[in-house]
Design a protein around this motif. Structure first.
Motif, mmCIF file in Angstrom:
data_model
loop_
_atom_site.group_PDB
_atom_site.id
_atom_site.type_symbol
_atom_site.label_atom_id
_atom_site.label_comp_id
_atom_site.label_asym_id
_atom_site.label_seq_id
_atom_site.Cartn_x
_atom_site.Cartn_y
_atom_site.Cartn_z
ATOM 1 N N SER A 1 -1.132 2.902 -6.393
ATOM 2 C CA SER A 1 -2.198 2.350 -5.573
ATOM 3 C C SER A 1 -1.889 0.892 -5.282
ATOM 4 O O SER A 1 -1.043 0.269 -5.938
ATOM 5 C CB SER A 1 -3.536 2.468 -6.292
ATOM 6 O OG SER A 1 -3.561 1.593 -7.421
ATOM 7 N N THR A 2 -2.564 0.315 -4.280
ATOM 8 C CA THR A 2 -2.270 -1.068 -3.908
ATOM 9 C C THR A 2 -2.473 -2.015 -5.074
ATOM 10 O O THR A 2 -1.618 -2.867 -5.353
ATOM 11 C CB THR A 2 -3.161 -1.486 -2.725
ATOM 12 O OG1 THR A 2 -2.938 -0.603 -1.626
ATOM 13 C CG2 THR A 2 -2.836 -2.911 -2.290
ATOM 14 N N ALA B 1 0.804 -1.219 0.000
ATOM 15 C CA ALA B 1 0.000 0.000 0.000
ATOM 16 C C ALA B 1 0.837 1.270 0.000
ATOM 17 O O ALA B 1 0.319 2.350 -0.305
ATOM 18 C CB ALA B 1 -0.937 0.010 1.214
#
Length: 276
Positions: free
Chosen positions: A190-191, A180
């Motif tokens: 973004s993850t 993350a």
């Protein structure tokens, strides 16, 4: 103790440390990594190596779910660590309890793979026991309730009660935090984008390690260490250095040294491992 010291045996502090001491060192190293800028693929390999050492494991892999693949339940190995005399066989890491743990975000436990009363995952168990493995744990990696992958640990003896109890899930949670917040090729993602990028980068890193293993006549672990050192010396991420080696191999397969990809930009006092 650094990852490099564990791989090369240059730091003997773990020999006198208790299991709790090893665990504390591992957690301190990873939390320190997470508070700085870090390369996500390199962090994942640190997770695998710390798990191998602290669990006394034969093999450890970090799996990530591939949501790009058609259907469900496809995982890939993005980091691995193996003790001497053992190697990672993807067939029993990407199926059975490892796949279940990653897909369902659940801990998978097998205390003794040779126990006849446990009939789960028969094909996986046959392959694992044939490889000399007896104990297994898989710790799910998830973020905000979304399954991301799993850390799968195998031991050559039954799991027993002596191994650290909560350490595996702590590693999995730190891995989720890394996904993350980490960077890939210097970019913060973004993850979900980070997972996709790691999946792509892991294939490049594996190819580069294979090239170095063959060209420099090294063991795979030492070839990976050579790759890490080259990346650090050049101020690059491991993924970026791996991409350079793959590109150089494609353009000059028989003469990597001529391309310059095996020479650090700034030669340090530490001798690089392998043919110079």
């Amino acid at each position: 103790m650094t990852l490099e010291a564990m791989m090369t045996g240059t730091d003997r502090s773990s020999e006198v440390a208790t299991d709790g001491g090893r665990v504390q060192l591992a957690i301190a190293d990873l939390t320190s990594t997470l508070t700085n800028d870090f390369d996500l693929p390199a962090m994942l390999h640190s997770v695998a190596e710390h798990a191998r050492v602290c669990f006394g494991a034969s093999t450890v892999v970090v799996l990530l779910l591939d949501r790009r693949a058609p259907g469900r339940g496809v995982v890939h190995i993005v980091a691995e660590a193996a003790s001497e005399g053992h190697s990672v066989d993807p067939r029993f890491h990407t199926s059975g309890p490892g796949l279940m743990s990653a897909s369902e975000s659940a801990v998978a436990m097998v205390d003794d793979l040779a126990h006849a009363d446990d009939t789960r995952w028969p094909e996986y168990r046959e392959r694992a026991t044939a490889a000399g493995l007896r104990g297994m744990r898989a710790f799910p990696v998830s973020a905000l309730g979304v399954p991301l992958g799993s850390i799968v640990v195998h031991t050559e003896d039954p799991w027993g009660d002596a191994r650290p109890r909560s350490f595996g899930q702590i590693l999995a949670d730190l891995t989720a935090i890394g996904l993350a917040s980490g960077t890939v090729d210097g970019r913060r993602l973004s993850t979900s984008d980070a997972v996709d990028s790691v999946l792509r980068g892991s294939a490049t890193i594996a190819a580069a390690v294979g090239i170095l293993t063959e060209y420099l006549r090294l063991e795979p672990d030492i070839a990976r260490l050579r790759l890490n050192r080259l990346a650090r010396a050049r101020g690059l991420t491991v993924t970026a250095q791996a991409r350079m080696i793959v590109d150089a191999h494609n353009s000059s397969p028989g003469d990597l040294e001529r391309t310059g990809v095996l020479s650090p930009a700034n030669v340090s006092s530490a001798r690089l491992i392998g043919r110079d």
